[in-house]
Design a protein around this motif. Structure first.
Motif, PDB file in Angstrom:
ATOM      1  N   GLY A  50       0.817  -1.201   0.000  1.00 51.51           N
ATOM      2  CA  GLY A  50       0.000   0.000   0.000  1.00 51.51           C
ATOM      3  C   GLY A  50       0.853   1.253   0.000  1.00 51.51           C
ATOM      4  N   PRO A  51       0.242   2.425  -0.152  1.00 55.07           N
ATOM      5  CA  PRO A  51       0.993   3.674  -0.230  1.00 55.07           C
ATOM      6  C   PRO A  51       1.554   4.139   1.100  1.00 55.07           C
ATOM      7  CG  PRO A  51      -1.352   4.123  -0.271  1.00 55.07           C
ATOM      8  CD  PRO A  51      -1.214   2.630  -0.338  1.00 55.07           C
ATOM      9  N   ALA A  52       1.246   3.436   2.185  1.00 55.58           N
ATOM     10  CA  ALA A  52       1.775   3.820   3.485  1.00 55.58           C
ATOM     11  C   ALA A  52       1.801   2.597   4.384  1.00 55.58           C
ATOM     12  CB  ALA A  52       0.908   4.914   4.120  1.00 55.58           C
ATOM     13  N   GLY A  53       2.729   2.591   5.335  1.00 52.08           N
ATOM     14  CA  GLY A  53       2.818   1.457   6.245  1.00 52.08           C
ATOM     15  C   GLY A  53       3.985   1.624   7.185  1.00 52.08           C
ATOM     16  N   ALA A  54       4.211   0.603   8.034  1.00 51.97           N
ATOM     17  CA  ALA A  54       5.256   0.711   9.042  1.00 51.97           C
ATOM     18  C   ALA A  54       5.742  -0.662   9.460  1.00 51.97           C
ATOM     19  CB  ALA A  54       4.750   1.476  10.260  1.00 51.97           C
ATOM     20  N   VAL A  55       6.938  -0.702  10.030  1.00 50.38           N
ATOM     21  CA  VAL A  55       7.528  -1.892  10.638  1.00 50.38           C
ATOM     22  C   VAL A  55       8.028  -1.491  12.015  1.00 50.38           C
ATOM     23  CG1 VAL A  55       9.418  -3.559  10.517  1.00 50.38           C
ATOM     24  CG2 VAL A  55       8.210  -2.903   8.431  1.00 50.38           C
ATOM     25  N   ILE A  56       7.787  -2.328  13.018  1.00 46.50           N
ATOM     26  CA  ILE A  56       8.245  -2.060  14.377  1.00 46.50           C
ATOM     27  C   ILE A  56       9.038  -3.259  14.859  1.00 46.50           C
ATOM     28  CG2 ILE A  56       7.532  -1.621  16.764  1.00 46.50           C
ATOM     29  CD1 ILE A  56       4.994  -0.324  15.610  1.00 46.50           C
ATOM     30  N   LEU A  57      10.201  -3.012  15.475  1.00 52.41           N
ATOM     31  CA  LEU A  57      11.047  -4.070  16.007  1.00 52.41           C
ATOM     32  C   LEU A  57      11.358  -3.724  17.457  1.00 52.41           C
ATOM     33  CD1 LEU A  57      12.746  -6.637  15.430  1.00 52.41           C
ATOM     34  CD2 LEU A  57      14.608  -5.124  14.760  1.00 52.41           C
ATOM     35  N   GLY A  58      10.679  -4.396  18.389  1.00 55.52           N
ATOM     36  CA  GLY A  58      10.877  -4.092  19.802  1.00 55.52           C
ATOM     37  C   GLY A  58      10.497  -2.658  20.111  1.00 55.52           C
ATOM     38  N   ARG A  59      11.304  -2.011  20.961  1.00 59.69           N
ATOM     39  CA  ARG A  59      11.061  -0.612  21.314  1.00 59.69           C
ATOM     40  C   ARG A  59      12.183   0.314  20.854  1.00 59.69           C
ATOM     41  NH1 ARG A  59       6.958   0.540  24.184  1.00 59.69           N
ATOM     42  NH2 ARG A  59       7.854   2.548  24.800  1.00 59.69           N
ATOM     43  N   GLU A  60      13.139  -0.235  20.085  1.00 60.72           N
ATOM     44  CA  GLU A  60      14.271   0.579  19.666  1.00 60.72           C
ATOM     45  C   GLU A  60      14.492   0.551  18.160  1.00 60.72           C
ATOM     46  OE1 GLU A  60      17.825  -0.194  21.817  1.00 60.72           O
ATOM     47  OE2 GLU A  60      17.057   0.623  23.697  1.00 60.72           O
ATOM     48  N   PHE A  61      13.447   0.261  17.407  1.00 58.41           N
ATOM     49  CA  PHE A  61      13.545   0.393  15.959  1.00 58.41           C
ATOM     50  C   PHE A  61      12.153   0.580  15.379  1.00 58.41           C
ATOM     51  CE2 PHE A  61      13.165  -1.223  11.651  1.00 58.41           C
ATOM     52  CZ  PHE A  61      14.170  -0.520  11.012  1.00 58.41           C
ATOM     53  N   SER A  62      12.060   1.507  14.449  1.00 56.19           N
ATOM     54  CA  SER A  62      10.801   1.697  13.721  1.00 56.19           C
ATOM     55  C   SER A  62      11.118   2.159  12.311  1.00 56.19           C
ATOM     56  CB  SER A  62       9.893   2.722  14.424  1.00 56.19           C
ATOM     57  OG  SER A  62      10.549   3.975  14.549  1.00 56.19           O
ATOM     58  N   LEU A  63      10.268   1.783  11.396  1.00 56.83           N
ATOM     59  CA  LEU A  63      10.407   2.169   9.991  1.00 56.83           C
ATOM     60  C   LEU A  63       9.012   2.485   9.472  1.00 56.83           C
ATOM     61  CD1 LEU A  63      12.413   0.337   7.215  1.00 56.83           C
ATOM     62  CD2 LEU A  63       9.961   0.721   6.918  1.00 56.83           C
ATOM     63  N   ALA A  64       8.895   3.548   8.701  1.00 52.02           N
ATOM     64  CA  ALA A  64       7.608   3.905   8.110  1.00 52.02           C
ATOM     65  C   ALA A  64       7.840   4.436   6.710  1.00 52.02           C
ATOM     66  CB  ALA A  64       6.875   4.941   8.964  1.00 52.02           C
ATOM     67  N   TRP A  65       6.849   4.243   5.854  1.00 50.07           N
ATOM     68  CA  TRP A  65       6.919   4.818   4.514  1.00 50.07           C
ATOM     69  C   TRP A  65       5.583   5.471   4.163  1.00 50.07           C
ATOM     70  CZ3 TRP A  65       6.269  -0.385   5.325  1.00 50.07           C
ATOM     71  CH2 TRP A  65       5.160  -0.992   4.714  1.00 50.07           C
ATOM     72  N   ARG A  66       5.648   6.418   3.274  1.00 46.25           N
ATOM     73  CA  ARG A  66       4.450   7.134   2.852  1.00 46.25           C
ATOM     74  C   ARG A  66       4.688   7.744   1.482  1.00 46.25           C
ATOM     75  NH1 ARG A  66       1.594  12.243   6.087  1.00 46.25           N
ATOM     76  NH2 ARG A  66      -0.107  12.575   4.610  1.00 46.25           N
ATOM     77  N   VAL A  67       3.713   7.652   0.601  1.00 49.52           N
ATOM     78  CA  VAL A  67       3.805   8.296  -0.710  1.00 49.52           C
ATOM     79  C   VAL A  67       3.329   9.746  -0.568  1.00 49.52           C
ATOM     80  CG1 VAL A  67       2.941   8.337  -3.075  1.00 49.52           C
ATOM     81  CG2 VAL A  67       3.491   6.151  -1.986  1.00 49.52           C
ATOM     82  N   LEU A  68       4.195  10.672  -0.924  1.00 53.76           N
ATOM     83  CA  LEU A  68       3.855  12.099  -0.916  1.00 53.76           C
ATOM     84  C   LEU A  68       3.804  12.592  -2.355  1.00 53.76           C
ATOM     85  CD1 LEU A  68       6.182  13.419   1.962  1.00 53.76           C
ATOM     86  CD2 LEU A  68       3.837  12.570   2.133  1.00 53.76           C
ATOM     87  N   ASP A  69       2.764  13.344  -2.685  1.00 56.33           N
ATOM     88  CA  ASP A  69       2.620  13.943  -4.007  1.00 56.33           C
ATOM     89  C   ASP A  69       2.894  15.433  -3.869  1.00 56.33           C
ATOM     90  OD1 ASP A  69       1.833  14.935  -6.487  1.00 56.33           O
ATOM     91  OD2 ASP A  69       0.185  13.516  -6.688  1.00 56.33           O
ATOM     92  N   ALA A  70       3.892  15.933  -4.589  1.00 57.30           N
ATOM     93  CA  ALA A  70       4.350  17.313  -4.421  1.00 57.30           C
ATOM     94  C   ALA A  70       3.242  18.334  -4.627  1.00 57.30           C
ATOM     95  CB  ALA A  70       5.507  17.607  -5.375  1.00 57.30           C
TER      96      ALA A  70
END
Length: 495
Positions: free
Chosen positions: A161-181
């Protein structure tokens, strides 16, 4: 901040806007390096990314980079991460690993190891490259910087999908998002993935999705506000799992359904809709003609069904009208030519092409990079090839154009005596109407959010400026990301 695949300094410029110091940059193209040396004289140029050792680079809090996207783009040959250019993403991961491992050997706590943040920018084509496997690999490679045993699965639906996230424990996070200028302050359709990884906490999600709460209301488009993220993936140890619910199943209706899924799918189905998705974002399936009384599709027709008093009151029971778009042919011998140099009349012909010749290349207004006619107030995505034949064409009002052997703008030449009127000095033609031209490099700078004449350095050609700007980032989008990172870096420093 360190900037990889730096180009003309889009990430460093946004960094400075938000109080972040650009320390070094990696770039190999001569023209972009000349631009950034002029604007960032204190930023060190470290050279070819393939020859860098992250452990020997000056340590930084943030490493940014938009690895080349040609092999991931739907407009390219789709070689994916196996391609020579887009495969350079692994070099970005390697450098981050090397820098963080160097801090680890210095017995620096993991949450203080540098870089704290990684930012990756790329085209939405990455979602579907190699059937979605390339984007999964991108996420997994970044997660494994933190935990080499972690596996990131594909979504249950098989599509990113155009946005989402990954979490690993309490000391790592990753997120993505599609931005249209076009929703962030510049009139250009430029959709790009922005991915943020936080190697010391859970701020990645907040940076991309929670700035309204952190800073108060941030003005953006209604479409952006309604964008819903797909479920997050939570990874623990060697195995990861999806904890999201599947999309709502479709129900059958007796109709013809137009399935529009945001450009990812466009087709027609009978008696069944496409699967409803959490991220439909104004791209819900449309019922071509859902007749209120008997729900039968009887078209397409040239005559509308009976008008009823209940039109528009619910049930989507108003017939949809399809209109054929108009097209305009622009004569090749007027494009980029000044008025006094002639041309083929107005140079615009509605619904019919000019005569094909062995020399002229006629154009269509407005020609987008994907050859689609969309006359509007928003420019298409800036492209590195736009200085060739995919540049947007602009229609300007010519106004009053009086000449005395030269262009005089809105001023007429001096009136002189003469009986025949045949001398150029005796008559001053006035031309009014529309002029067709290409975007200028200055306009491209503004469409990307750069200051005026950012690329107008001594000896710069228009083609070099077009190419560099097309390869760069939209500054307002990067500003948004940098603002969130700066907030958390300052917050962590206070603690």
């Amino acid at each position: 901040m360190g900037s990889l695949f730096d180009g003309i300094g889009g990430f460093p410029l946004a960094a400075i806007h938000n109080g972040i110091t650009p320390v070094w940059a990696s770039e190999i193209e001569p023209f972009p390096i000349r631009v950034t040396r002029l604007h960032f004289p204190d930023m060190e140029h470290v050279g070819d990314i393939t020859k860098l050792n992250g452990g020997r680079l000056p340590p930084v809090d943030i490493i940014c980079g938009g690895s080349p996207c040609q092999d991931l783009s739907v407009a390219g040959q789709r070689r994916g991460l196996a391609g020579e250019r887009s495969g350079l993403f692994v070099e970005q991961v390697r450098i981050v690993k090397e820098m963080r491992n160097t801090d680890a050997r210095r017995v620096i706590p993991d949450y203080l190891s540098r870089p704290r943040y990684l930012v990756w920018e790329n085209v939405p084509g990455a979602f579907s490259s190699a059937g979605g496997e390339d984007f999964r690999a991108v996420i997994e490679e970044i997660v494994r910087i933190k935990d080499s045993t972690c596996h990131v699965p594909r979504p249950d639906s098989g599509r990113w999908g155009p946005a989402g996230a990954v979490i690993l424990g309490r000391e790592f996070s990753l997120a993505w998002r599609v931005l249209d200028a076009q929703y962030w302050g510049v009139p250009q359709r430029r959709r790009r993935i922005f991915l943020v990884a936080d190697f010391g906490g859970l701020s990645a999600w907040q940076i991309l999705f929670d700035q309204d709460r952190l800073f108060g209301n941030i003005t953006e488009s209604e479409g952006q506000r309604k964008e819903i993220a797909q479920p997050a993936f939570v990874c623990s140890g060697a195995a990861g799992k999806s904890d999201g619910n599947e999309a709502e199943k479709s129900r059958k209706i007796t109709c013809l359904c137009l399935n529009d899924q945001g450009g990812e799918r466009m087709d027609v189905s009978e008696d069944v809709t496409a699967t409803l998705r959490a991220s439909m974002n104004q791209h819900q399936p449309l019922v071509f003609e859902n007749h209120r009384k008997d729900s039968r599709y009887t078209g397409p027709l040239n005559v509308a069904p009976t008008m009823s008093a209940s039109y528009g009151t619910g049930g989507n029971n108003v017939p949809l009208v399809a209109e054929a778009p108009e097209s305009y042919c622009i004569a090749g011998n007027i494009i980029d030519r000044k008025v006094q140099n002639g041309g083929n009349g107005l140079g615009v012909n509605r619904e019919a092409s000019y005569t094909l010749t062995s020399t002229d290349r006629h154009a269509v207004f407005s020609r987008q990079s994907y050859d689609e006619l969309i006359p509007n107030q928003v420019a298409s995505t800036q492209s590195a090839r736009q200085y060739k034949d995919a540049t947007d064409l602009i229609m300007d009002v010519a106004g009053l154009d009086c000449r005395n052997g030269m262009e005089n703008g809105n001023i007429s030449g001096t009136l002189q005596s003469g009986s025949s009127g045949s001398s150029l000095n005796a008559i001053h033609p006035v031309r009014t109407g529309n002029l067709i031209r290409r975007l200028t490099p200055l306009e491209c700078e503004r469409l990307q959010g750069f200051p005026d004449r950012w690329t107008d350095i001594p000896g710069a050609s228009d083609s070099a400026r077009y190419r560099a700007l097309g390869n760069s980032v939209a500054i307002p989008c990067v500003d948004f990301v940098m603002r969130g990172i700066a907030y958390f870096l300052n917050k962590n420093a206070r603690h």
